[in-house]
Design a protein around this motif. Structure first.
Motif, PDB file in Angstrom:
ATOM      1  N   MET A   1       0.855  -1.148   0.123  1.00 57.89           N
ATOM      2  CA  MET A   1      -0.007  -0.044  -0.082  1.00 57.89           C
ATOM      3  C   MET A   1       0.878   1.200  -0.060  1.00 57.89           C
ATOM      4  O   MET A   1       1.870   1.571   0.882  1.00 57.89           O
ATOM      5  N   ARG A   2       0.818   2.173  -1.118  1.00 56.82           N
ATOM      6  CA  ARG A   2       1.677   3.383  -1.180  1.00 56.82           C
ATOM      7  C   ARG A   2       0.669   4.433  -1.403  1.00 56.82           C
ATOM      8  O   ARG A   2      -0.198   4.509  -2.111  1.00 56.82           O
ATOM      9  N   LEU A   3       0.682   5.301  -0.198  1.00 56.93           N
ATOM     10  CA  LEU A   3      -0.099   6.388   0.033  1.00 56.93           C
ATOM     11  C   LEU A   3       0.465   7.724  -0.023  1.00 56.93           C
ATOM     12  O   LEU A   3       1.812   7.853   0.652  1.00 56.93           O
ATOM     13  N   ARG A  23      -2.098  -0.153  11.719  1.00 57.04           N
ATOM     14  CA  ARG A  23      -3.029  -1.097  11.339  1.00 57.04           C
ATOM     15  C   ARG A  23      -2.423  -2.003  10.153  1.00 57.04           C
ATOM     16  O   ARG A  23      -2.684  -3.180   9.846  1.00 57.04           O
ATOM     17  N   HIS A  24      -1.673  -1.151   9.293  1.00 59.33           N
ATOM     18  CA  HIS A  24      -1.324  -1.789   7.984  1.00 59.33           C
ATOM     19  C   HIS A  24       0.136  -2.454   7.714  1.00 59.33           C
ATOM     20  O   HIS A  24       0.632  -2.810   7.046  1.00 59.33           O
ATOM     21  N   GLY A  25       0.966  -1.951   8.917  1.00 57.30           N
ATOM     22  CA  GLY A  25       2.164  -2.452   8.852  1.00 57.30           C
ATOM     23  C   GLY A  25       3.142  -1.737   7.679  1.00 57.30           C
ATOM     24  O   GLY A  25       4.128  -2.289   7.325  1.00 57.30           O
ATOM     25  N   ILE A  26       2.627  -0.660   7.408  1.00 55.85           N
ATOM     26  CA  ILE A  26       3.595   0.164   6.474  1.00 55.85           C
ATOM     27  C   ILE A  26       4.297   1.348   7.230  1.00 55.85           C
ATOM     28  O   ILE A  26       4.128   1.428   8.355  1.00 55.85           O
ATOM     29  N   VAL A  27       5.238   2.049   6.697  1.00 51.18           N
ATOM     30  CA  VAL A  27       6.085   3.150   7.439  1.00 51.18           C
ATOM     31  C   VAL A  27       5.434   4.323   6.905  1.00 51.18           C
ATOM     32  O   VAL A  27       5.264   4.569   5.630  1.00 51.18           O
ATOM     33  N   GLN A  28       5.638   5.094   7.963  1.00 56.81           N
ATOM     34  CA  GLN A  28       5.384   6.756   7.393  1.00 56.81           C
ATOM     35  C   GLN A  28       6.914   7.433   7.036  1.00 56.81           C
ATOM     36  O   GLN A  28       7.764   7.076   7.745  1.00 56.81           O
ATOM     37  N   LEU A  29       6.756   7.902   5.813  1.00 61.36           N
ATOM     38  CA  LEU A  29       8.059   8.310   5.396  1.00 61.36           C
ATOM     39  C   LEU A  29       7.921  10.023   5.370  1.00 61.36           C
ATOM     40  O   LEU A  29       7.190  10.582   4.317  1.00 61.36           O
ATOM     41  N   SER A  30       8.760  10.642   6.378  1.00 62.64           N
ATOM     42  CA  SER A  30       8.843  12.220   6.439  1.00 62.64           C
ATOM     43  C   SER A  30      10.115  12.608   5.619  1.00 62.64           C
ATOM     44  O   SER A  30      11.158  12.168   6.013  1.00 62.64           O
ATOM     45  N   GLU A  73      13.234   1.434  -1.035  1.00 65.61           N
ATOM     46  CA  GLU A  73      14.004   0.168  -1.169  1.00 65.61           C
ATOM     47  C   GLU A  73      14.302  -0.543   0.095  1.00 65.61           C
ATOM     48  O   GLU A  73      14.726  -1.873   0.018  1.00 65.61           O
ATOM     49  N   ALA A  74      14.198   0.200   1.219  1.00 72.73           N
ATOM     50  CA  ALA A  74      14.495  -0.440   2.600  1.00 72.73           C
ATOM     51  C   ALA A  74      13.516  -1.460   3.027  1.00 72.73           C
ATOM     52  O   ALA A  74      12.422  -1.476   2.562  1.00 72.73           O
ATOM     53  N   PRO A  75      13.965  -2.314   3.505  1.00 73.44           N
ATOM     54  CA  PRO A  75      13.191  -3.625   3.764  1.00 73.44           C
ATOM     55  C   PRO A  75      11.700  -3.306   4.599  1.00 73.44           C
ATOM     56  O   PRO A  75      10.794  -3.839   4.308  1.00 73.44           O
ATOM     57  N   ASP A  76      11.979  -2.255   5.465  1.00 75.79           N
ATOM     58  CA  ASP A  76      10.785  -1.919   6.293  1.00 75.79           C
ATOM     59  C   ASP A  76       9.668  -1.181   5.265  1.00 75.79           C
ATOM     60  O   ASP A  76       8.474  -1.200   5.611  1.00 75.79           O
ATOM     61  N   ALA A  77       9.935  -0.854   4.059  1.00 77.26           N
ATOM     62  CA  ALA A  77       8.867  -0.345   3.152  1.00 77.26           C
ATOM     63  C   ALA A  77       8.236  -1.221   2.160  1.00 77.26           C
ATOM     64  O   ALA A  77       7.747  -0.842   1.076  1.00 77.26           O
ATOM     65  N   ARG A  78       8.747  -2.317   2.267  1.00 78.23           N
ATOM     66  CA  ARG A  78       8.322  -3.532   1.207  1.00 78.23           C
ATOM     67  C   ARG A  78       6.772  -3.599   1.249  1.00 78.23           C
ATOM     68  O   ARG A  78       6.273  -3.777   0.242  1.00 78.23           O
ATOM     69  N   GLU A 102       9.336   3.901 -12.833  1.00 81.51           N
ATOM     70  CA  GLU A 102      10.758   3.257 -12.997  1.00 81.51           C
ATOM     71  C   GLU A 102      10.958   1.951 -12.266  1.00 81.51           C
ATOM     72  O   GLU A 102      11.632   1.015 -12.555  1.00 81.51           O
ATOM     73  N   LYS A 103      10.351   1.863 -11.172  1.00 86.08           N
ATOM     74  CA  LYS A 103      10.390   0.817  -9.985  1.00 86.08           C
ATOM     75  C   LYS A 103       9.378  -0.259 -10.142  1.00 86.08           C
ATOM     76  O   LYS A 103       9.182  -1.189  -9.466  1.00 86.08           O
ATOM     77  N   GLY A 104       8.441   0.180 -11.234  1.00 91.56           N
ATOM     78  CA  GLY A 104       7.141  -0.785 -11.588  1.00 91.56           C
ATOM     79  C   GLY A 104       6.151  -0.629 -10.429  1.00 91.56           C
ATOM     80  O   GLY A 104       5.439  -1.485 -10.283  1.00 91.56           O
ATOM     81  N   LEU A 105       6.207   0.532  -9.858  1.00 93.09           N
ATOM     82  CA  LEU A 105       5.117   0.803  -8.556  1.00 93.09           C
ATOM     83  C   LEU A 105       4.215   1.791  -9.011  1.00 93.09           C
ATOM     84  O   LEU A 105       4.257   2.701  -9.987  1.00 93.09           O
TER      85      LEU A 105
END
Length: 195
Positions: A1-3, A23-30, A73-78, A102-105
């Motif tokens: 999930m990319r938001l 809830r979703h096990g994703i990371v917040q990127l500031s 690309e970091a593991p926690d952002a998979r 470029e990353k297919g995302l």
């Protein structure tokens, strides 16, 4: 999930991002946190950013995109990520689209918390007054003059990102003046549609 979460300062993006993270096990990127981490780690992009920041300049879009490219690309952002504080301009939104392609995302959702800015200023003033009354320090961001300057900067620079995503059919808007739990439910509804 990319938001991407959009909305002016004080709209509740940080609160909602933290709930999504939990809830979703994703990371917040500031972007600010990522810049500091890249500088501390001494990555090639971090070294470029450090040189710019030490000279008092603003870090370019290319450097910020480079840092985001490294970070996702970091593991926690998979499992995905929430972008916080980015994109701030249409040029950054376009660069983000190119990077993800470029990353297919792709982005799963662009959610804007829409707020009544006059009421928002009142909410921040109340929060500052309550902190003072309790003898607690007032958050720097809650200083009325600082907040109004941040709001002006948002309206001048960042508000143009919403129409960019709207024109692409990606923007979903939520009434950010609702109670926090209602905003969370509305976000969950949007995410359920994209799943």
């Amino acid at each position: 999930m990319r938001l991407v979460l959009l909305g002016p300062p004080g709209a509740g993006k940080g609160t909602q991002a933290q709930r999504l993270v939990n809830r979703h096990g994703i990371v917040q990127l500031s972007t600010g946190d990522m810049l500091r981490a890249a500088v501390a780690a001494g990555t090639p992009v971090g070294l470029k950013a450090k040189a710019v920041m030490e000279s008092g300049g603003l870090v370019s879009d290319d450097i910020v995109i480079g840092i985001i490219a490294e970070r996702i690309e970091a593991p926690d952002a998979r499992n995905g990520f929430i972008l916080d504080g980015f994109p701030r301009t249409v040029a950054q939104a376009e660069a983000l689209d190119r990077l993800l392609a470029e990353k297919g995302l792709k982005l799963d959702a662009v959610i804007e918390l829409v707020v009544d800015q006059q009421k928002l200023v009142g909410r921040i003033l109340n929060r500052a007054a309550e902190a003072k009354a309790k003898g607690e320090p007032v958050r720097k961001d809650d200083d009325p003059e600082v907040f109004k300057a941040r709001l002006d900067a948002y309206n001048r620079d960042t508000a143009v990102v919403s129409p960019y995503y709207s024109a692409r059919g990606q923007l979903k808007q939520i009434d950010g003046m609702q109670p926090i739990d209602e905003v969370t439910r509305a976000i969950d509804g949007i995410l359920a549609e994209t799943a």
